[in-house]
Write an enzyme that holds these catalytic residues in place. Structure first.
Site, PDB file in Angstrom:
ATOM      1  N   CYS A  43       0.864  -1.186   0.000  1.00  0.00           N
ATOM      2  CA  CYS A  43       0.000   0.000   0.000  1.00  0.00           C
ATOM      3  C   CYS A  43       0.898   1.233   0.000  1.00  0.00           C
ATOM      4  CB  CYS A  43      -0.837   0.039   1.265  1.00  0.00           C
ATOM      5  SG  CYS A  43      -1.846  -1.409   1.475  1.00  0.00           S
TER       6      CYS A  43
ATOM      7  N   LYS B 147       7.935 -14.194 -15.497  1.00  0.00           N
ATOM      8  CA  LYS B 147       7.575 -13.023 -16.309  1.00  0.00           C
ATOM      9  C   LYS B 147       6.278 -13.280 -17.065  1.00  0.00           C
ATOM     10  CE  LYS B 147       9.460 -10.520 -15.180  1.00  0.00           C
ATOM     11  NZ  LYS B 147      10.425 -10.059 -14.239  1.00  0.00           N
TER      12      LYS B 147
ATOM     13  N   ASN C 172       0.164   1.203   5.876  1.00  0.00           N
ATOM     14  CA  ASN C 172       0.840   0.217   5.023  1.00  0.00           C
ATOM     15  C   ASN C 172       1.495  -0.792   5.957  1.00  0.00           C
ATOM     16  OD1 ASN C 172       2.412  -1.145   3.080  1.00  0.00           O
ATOM     17  ND2 ASN C 172       4.113   0.272   3.428  1.00  0.00           N
ATOM     18  N   GLY C 173       1.212  -2.069   5.747  1.00  0.00           N
ATOM     19  CA  GLY C 173       1.818  -3.099   6.603  1.00  0.00           C
ATOM     20  C   GLY C 173       0.759  -4.061   7.078  1.00  0.00           C
TER      21      GLY C 173
ATOM     22  N   ARG D 124       2.855   0.666  -5.897  1.00  0.00           N
ATOM     23  CA  ARG D 124       2.845  -0.089  -4.643  1.00  0.00           C
ATOM     24  C   ARG D 124       1.521  -0.819  -4.404  1.00  0.00           C
ATOM     25  NH1 ARG D 124       6.822   1.857  -1.063  1.00  0.00           N
ATOM     26  NH2 ARG D 124       5.592   1.087   0.674  1.00  0.00           N
TER      27      ARG D 124
ATOM     28  N   GLU E 148       3.235 -13.362 -14.572  1.00  0.00           N
ATOM     29  CA  GLU E 148       2.786 -12.117 -13.941  1.00  0.00           C
ATOM     30  C   GLU E 148       2.158 -11.133 -14.909  1.00  0.00           C
ATOM     31  OE1 GLU E 148       5.682  -9.750 -11.744  1.00  0.00           O
ATOM     32  OE2 GLU E 148       7.254 -10.306 -13.133  1.00  0.00           O
TER      33      GLU E 148
ATOM     34  N   GLU F 131      12.874 -17.451 -14.293  1.00  0.00           N
ATOM     35  CA  GLU F 131      12.562 -16.023 -14.447  1.00  0.00           C
ATOM     36  C   GLU F 131      11.626 -15.816 -15.652  1.00  0.00           C
ATOM     37  OE1 GLU F 131      12.570 -13.392 -12.958  1.00  0.00           O
ATOM     38  OE2 GLU F 131      12.568 -11.772 -14.413  1.00  0.00           O
TER      39      GLU F 131
ATOM     40  N   LYS G 172       4.498  -3.354  -6.953  1.00  0.00           N
ATOM     41  CA  LYS G 172       5.922  -3.269  -7.267  1.00  0.00           C
ATOM     42  C   LYS G 172       6.784  -3.524  -6.042  1.00  0.00           C
ATOM     43  CE  LYS G 172       9.382  -2.251  -9.978  1.00  0.00           C
ATOM     44  NZ  LYS G 172       9.763  -3.326 -10.919  1.00  0.00           N
TER      45      LYS G 172
ATOM     46  N   TRP H  34      -3.117  -2.328  -1.472  1.00  0.00           N
ATOM     47  CA  TRP H  34      -2.846  -3.664  -2.001  1.00  0.00           C
ATOM     48  C   TRP H  34      -3.420  -4.590  -0.933  1.00  0.00           C
ATOM     49  CZ3 TRP H  34       0.057  -7.937  -0.366  1.00  0.00           C
ATOM     50  CH2 TRP H  34       0.255  -8.919  -1.348  1.00  0.00           C
TER      51      TRP H  34
ATOM     52  N   HIS I 234      11.073 -37.406 -14.503  1.00  0.00           N
ATOM     53  CA  HIS I 234      10.698 -37.887 -13.171  1.00  0.00           C
ATOM     54  C   HIS I 234       9.268 -37.500 -12.801  1.00  0.00           C
ATOM     55  CE1 HIS I 234      14.755 -39.293 -12.583  1.00  0.00           C
ATOM     56  NE2 HIS I 234      15.213 -38.105 -12.942  1.00  0.00           N
TER      57      HIS I 234
HETATM   58  C1  AGP Z   1       9.393  -9.221 -10.621  1.00  0.00           C
HETATM   59  O1  AGP Z   1       8.934  -9.133 -11.910  1.00  0.00           O
HETATM   60  C2  AGP Z   1       8.440  -9.213  -9.577  1.00  0.00           C
HETATM   61  N1  AGP Z   1       7.420  -8.289  -9.753  1.00  0.00           N
HETATM   62  C3  AGP Z   1       8.838  -9.580  -8.169  1.00  0.00           C
HETATM   63  O2  AGP Z   1       9.087 -10.945  -8.206  1.00  0.00           O
HETATM   64  C4  AGP Z   1      10.031  -8.866  -7.494  1.00  0.00           C
HETATM   65  O3  AGP Z   1      11.217  -9.207  -8.141  1.00  0.00           O
HETATM   66  C5  AGP Z   1      10.071  -9.271  -6.003  1.00  0.00           C
HETATM   67  O4  AGP Z   1       8.902  -8.842  -5.379  1.00  0.00           O
HETATM   68  C6  AGP Z   1      11.285  -8.748  -5.286  1.00  0.00           C
HETATM   69  O5  AGP Z   1      11.327  -7.353  -5.307  1.00  0.00           O
HETATM   70  P1  AGP Z   1      12.663  -6.580  -4.958  1.00  0.00           P
HETATM   71  O6  AGP Z   1      13.655  -6.923  -5.997  1.00  0.00           O
HETATM   72  O7  AGP Z   1      12.280  -5.134  -4.953  1.00  0.00           O
HETATM   73  O8  AGP Z   1      13.113  -7.054  -3.608  1.00  0.00           O
END
Ligand code: AGP
Length: 614
Positions: free
Chosen positions: A2, A490, A102-103, A27, A493, A486, A609, A76, A509
């Site tokens: 948030c 990608k 936030n938290g 955020r 998400e 990765e 983010k 969020w 396996h």
């Molecule tokens: C990446 O595309 C993501 N949105 C997410 O996995 C991100 O890398 C993760 O939340 C870690 O964030 P940071 O690198 O700011 O610690």
């Protein structure tokens, strides 16, 4: 997660709060809200809206509510759906005080029960509303406002940063911080408050970062700062420069695309920066050259994409610097058995430097007095402040939720560091160190050129076809396995297409049962001849089951390409930098698939983010 934004001063605040929230929308964007004190009679006025910030800003534009003291929030969701009722601000029973937060208040369940028994009526499912009601109760039972606040901050458990405004205290904004970030921008007769200074960079560069476990009483022109026992703390103001140019899309349809294209330059800036600090690298990292020479092991933590970069870097440290390296997901690290080893270094990798899981891992290691370093993209982040040393990637601000240039610069910085450590240990020569920097630049060149080579084919033919598949499998071996993870992340998400990743050798396996012509298998190759031959064999296993294969291969890997339904071929680079060379095209391909599907690429559903809750 948030974001909270606040203002107190001599101007109407609605415009600033909305602008600030807009900048922090990365955020969280499930719902939004605004509250202020009516300048005429200090009555609390507010508006909340479900969904993106635009909904709130449309409503606010048609409303006259505004004031000189106000707070705003984008959410969020953690507790309760993203409804208007759950949107912040939240209030006490009399609607005389309001809170944005936030938290996570971890003991919210128990506190809610106590408050309900005492007659408080709740209107949301959030943990935040507890703060407002508990504050209300404590204001009644304590003689002074400050005593009530001290008890409030000590009764709440978890990680939280919140801002409160009250009818009965119309000249003051109350800020509380425990583990989640919060800062104050100091202006002329006005104060700006936010989870991230990005909200107010255009207004002032004078910033006070609230220390952990502190609260502040903020007026137009003064700040009082206290620890959780009520002891006054010194006010340490820093001057910060932030590039807000990143907030332009510069002709690209999404920030993600712009950031994909910024990678070559960001890698080269990262290398330039590292070259500059080369001679003082160990003091930068908070350790001595002797400690580096004697280093026996490395432990790296991170989350999501940063964890993938760390998994790739494990191969750098073990292959180049011959130093055993473990990599843990930060969210798991703290809850595993911990065996401190001497002569070891703990590296936290995080784009934002604020990710709660990673930050807590740093704090955990700090408590044991072992050296921690942060590899991050944000100089003003909590991780930089709290680690013993830090290494800054030079990606520039990354706006899209999906990490692109932060990932490639993390790889570049960690590759450089592995080489620098090898140099210090006498494993490589200065000449080899220089060559490794050249290798990085070559890989960055390939990263960009490969997008150019394939972009029209991807846009005109492949994106549409691959957007039609409902599920996908990703395979890699050795260093190409974390890279395949990765790639799968990608795709998940930003396109919401189901993607599962395996080490290619594991396929037989169990996962082989998933292979059919409706599930494309993306294979990421390796330049090592032995690993390559194994990857070919694994791909043959897929083809033998009528699988559909897309390969990312290197020049000369014809056998693999012949097996593929679609292949992308890359010039050869330093084998450890194979993933970096493939990064741009991989991101570009999944970006085009998501675009084809009409997804909100820069702000995918349910994500944020900066993940500042555990
Ligand atoms: C990446 O595309 C993501 N949105 C997410 O996995 C991100 O890398 C993760 O939340 C870690 O964030 P940071 O690198 O700011 O610690």
């Amino acid at each position: 997660m948030c974001s909270v934004v606040g203002y107190i001063g001599n101007r109407y605040c609605k415009k600033f709060v909305l602008e600030g929230l807009r900048r922090l929308e990365y955020r969280g964007y499930d719902s939004a809200g605004f509250a202020c004190l009516n300048p005429e009679d200090n009555r609390l006025l507010y508006l909340k809206a479900e969904g993106k910030l635009d909904n709130l800003s449309d409503e606010l534009e048609n409303s006259s509510i505004d004031g000189f003291l106000g707070i705003g929030h984008t959410r969020w969701a953690t507790h309760g759906l993203s409804t208007e009722q759950n949107a912040h601000p939240h209030f006490d029973c009399q609607k005389k005080l309001s809170v944005v937060h936030n938290g996570i208040v971890e003991n919210h369940h128990e506190l809610r029960q106590q408050l309900v028994q005492a007659g408080h009526v709740f209107h949301s499912e959030t943990d935040t509303e507890i703060i407002a009601h508990l504050f209300e109760a404590l204001l009644i039972s304590h003689k002074t406002f400050k005593a009530a606040l001290i008890e409030l901050v000590n009764r709440l458990e978890g990680a939280f940063a919140f801002v409160s405004i009250m009818q009965d205290l119309p000249d003051t904004m109350i800020l509380v911080r425990k583990r989640s970030p919060l800062c104050i921008g100091i202006g002329d007769g006005q104060m700006f408050v936010a989870s991230d200074l990005l909200a107010f960079v255009k207004k002032t560069n004078k910033v006070l970062f609230l220390p952990d476990k502190s609260f502040a009483l903020v007026r137009n022109d003064m700040i009082e700062l206290y620890d959780f026992s009520g002891k006054a703390l010194p006010i340490v103001i820093q001057e910060i420069d932030v590039d807000i140019d990143a907030h332009e899309k510069k002709g690209h349809s999404h920030y993600m695309l712009k950031e994909i294209y910024e990678q070559k330059n960001a890698i080269s800036e990262t290398i330039d920066f590292l070259k500059k600090i080369d001679s003082q690298i160990w003091s930068h990292l908070g350790i001595s050259s002797e400690y580096a020479k004697e280093l026996e092991s490395i432990s790296i933590v991170g989350c999501g994409t940063s964890w993938h970069a760390a998994r790739i870097a494990q191969f750098f440290f073990e292959t180049i610097a011959l130093t055993p390296t473990k990599v843990n997901l930060a969210s798991e690290f703290r809850y595993m058995n911990f065996f401190p080893s001497k002569n070891s270094l703990y590296i936290a990798v995080s784009q934002s430097g604020e990710t709660a899981d990673t930050l807590e891992a740093v704090r955990f290691v700090n408590d044991i007095k072992l050296p921690t370093i942060a590899v991050t993209n944000v100089a003003s982040s909590s991780m930089v402040r709290e680690s013993d040393g830090f290494l800054l990637t030079q990606a520039g601000q990354e706006i899209a939720v999906a990490s692109t240039k932060a990932f490639s610069t993390q790889i570049a910085a960690l590759f450089w560091l592995a080489n620098r450590l090898a140099l210090e240990k006498g494993i490589i020569t200065r000449k080899q160190m220089d060559l490794s920097q050249e290798d990085l630049l070559v890989a960055a060149e390939v990263l960009e050129n490969s997008i150019e080579n394939y972009k029209f084919d991807i846009i005109q033919r492949h994106a549409k076809k691959y957007a039609a598949y409902k599920k996908t499998i990703f395979l890699g071996r050795n260093i190409s396995y974390p890279f395949a993870m990765e790639a799968a992340l990608k795709l998940k998400e930003i396109s919401y297409v189901f993607a599962q990743c395996y080490p290619a050798g594991e396929l037989k396996h169990g996962p082989l049962a998933l292979i059919d012509s409706e599930t494309p298998v993306f294979v990421f190759s390796h330049q090592d001849p032995l690993l390559y031959s194994k990857i070919v064999a694994n791909t043959q296993e897929v083809k033998a089951r009528d699988g559909h294969v897309v390969v990312f291969a290197f020049e000369g890997q014809d056998e693999l390409c012949e097996l593929a339904d679609l292949s992308f071929v890359f010039p050869r680079v330093n084998p450890l930098l194979g993933p970096l060379a493939m990064t741009g095209l991989m991101q570009f391909f999944v970006y085009q698939i998501a675009k084809e599907l009409g997804r909100p690429i820069d702000k995918p559903r349910n994500l944020a983010k900066s993940v500042t809750v555990e």
